[in-house]
Design an enzyme around this catalytic site. Structure first.
Site, PDB file in Angstrom:
ATOM      1  CG  ASP A 104      27.351  -9.273  12.755  1.00  0.00           C
ATOM      2  OD1 ASP A 104      27.452  -9.905  13.824  1.00  0.00           O
ATOM      3  OD2 ASP A 104      26.816  -8.151  12.661  1.00  0.00           O
TER       4      ASP A 104
HETATM    5  N1  URA Z   1      28.842  -4.581  15.153  1.00  0.00           N
HETATM    6  C1  URA Z   1      28.013  -5.251  14.339  1.00  0.00           C
HETATM    7  O1  URA Z   1      26.830  -4.940  14.235  1.00  0.00           O
HETATM    8  N2  URA Z   1      28.498  -6.272  13.648  1.00  0.00           N
HETATM    9  C2  URA Z   1      29.802  -6.643  13.689  1.00  0.00           C
HETATM   10  O2  URA Z   1      30.191  -7.576  13.009  1.00  0.00           O
HETATM   11  C3  URA Z   1      30.655  -5.926  14.541  1.00  0.00           C
HETATM   12  C4  URA Z   1      30.159  -4.901  15.272  1.00  0.00           C
END
Ligand code: URA
Length: 242
Positions: A104
């Site tokens: 993310d």
């Molecule tokens: N899980 C998440 O919620 N975000 C990420 O970036 C990676 C795994």
């Protein structure tokens, strides 16, 4: 375009100084013409470069490990947002790498990038049980019941039951906890949604490990390096590519 001496130095023909000597000696040809000017600009993907009559080949695949910073998206191109590709030098962008799976925008830590589509495909497939380990801060205390819920497989908001995951509580008090989470899947926002199912919120998320490869501690956020040959073989081995 790249400087001839830089191209040869990058390919392991020695330091810039060594390479200059090789060029001055008349051992280097570009497009069948002997070149003695080490400053010459060439396109390493198009020009035919020979050293002592042997054509050199620029490698086809590139494998990078990045410590992804906050605020950058895991995409190859975006009209508005800064992407992880924007953080690469031209010499690496030229290979057109893409991120292996996604982190993310606000997640930091280990992100692999490659232009090897086959390896990418295998690494993101749950079939090979590639472990991903995250460090997270949660806005609430956690206990053994949460550990069990992870072991049994958390059910996400859309009804999907996750594969068993491992939750290790590093620290937990009445306001906050710190954990390590190991999962093998990579569903959209998976870690955040797993905690949401427990009515808790992830306030910080960092990926530490991907497929047994640990984030290089010498890489500051926003920096990256090429994987070593051993690291590449290691990754290929875990998804039976060798
Ligand atoms: N899980 C998440 O919620 N975000 C990420 O970036 C990676 C795994």
């Amino acid at each position: 375009m790249e400087r001839l001496d830089k191209v040869l130095a990058n390919l392991g023909y020695g330091s810039r100084k060594d390479v200059k000597k090789i060029i001055k000696s008349g051992a280097v040809e570009v497009d069948n013409v002997i070149v003695k000017d080490n400053n010459m600009q060439i396109d390493p993907y198009k020009s035919i470069v020979k050293v002592d009559g042997e054509e050199i080949s620029y490698k086809k695949y590139i494998y990078l490990m990045m410590n992804k910073p906050d605020g950058v998206i895991s995409a190859t191109f975006d009209d508005y947002e800064k992407t992880v590709i924007d953080l690469l030098g031209e010499e690496h962008k030229a290979f057109e790498p893409f991120p292996v799976g996604r982190l993310d925008k606000d997640t930091v830590g280990l992100l692999l990038l490659t232009n090897d589509g086959d390896l990418n495909h295998r690494l993101i497939s749950p079939k090979w049980h590639v472990d991903k380990i995250y460090y997270a801060k949660i806005n609430a205390p956690l206990n053994e019941e949460d550990v069990k819920a992870f072991e049994e497989g958390i059910v996400l908001d859309d009804g999907y039951k996750c594969m068993p995951g491992k939750l290790e509580i590093i620290k937990s008090d009445e306001n906050e906890s710190e954990v390590k989470v190991t999962i093998q899947e990579g569903k959209y926002h998976q870690v955040k949604r797993m905690f949401e199912s427990l009515e808790k919120k992830v306030v910080y998320l960092k990926r530490l490990t991907f497929g047994g490869l640990n984030l290089d501690e010498n890489l500051d956020e926003g920096r990256y390096r090429e994987l070593t040959d051993m690291e590449i073989s290691f990754l290929k081995n875990i998804c039976k590519m060798n």
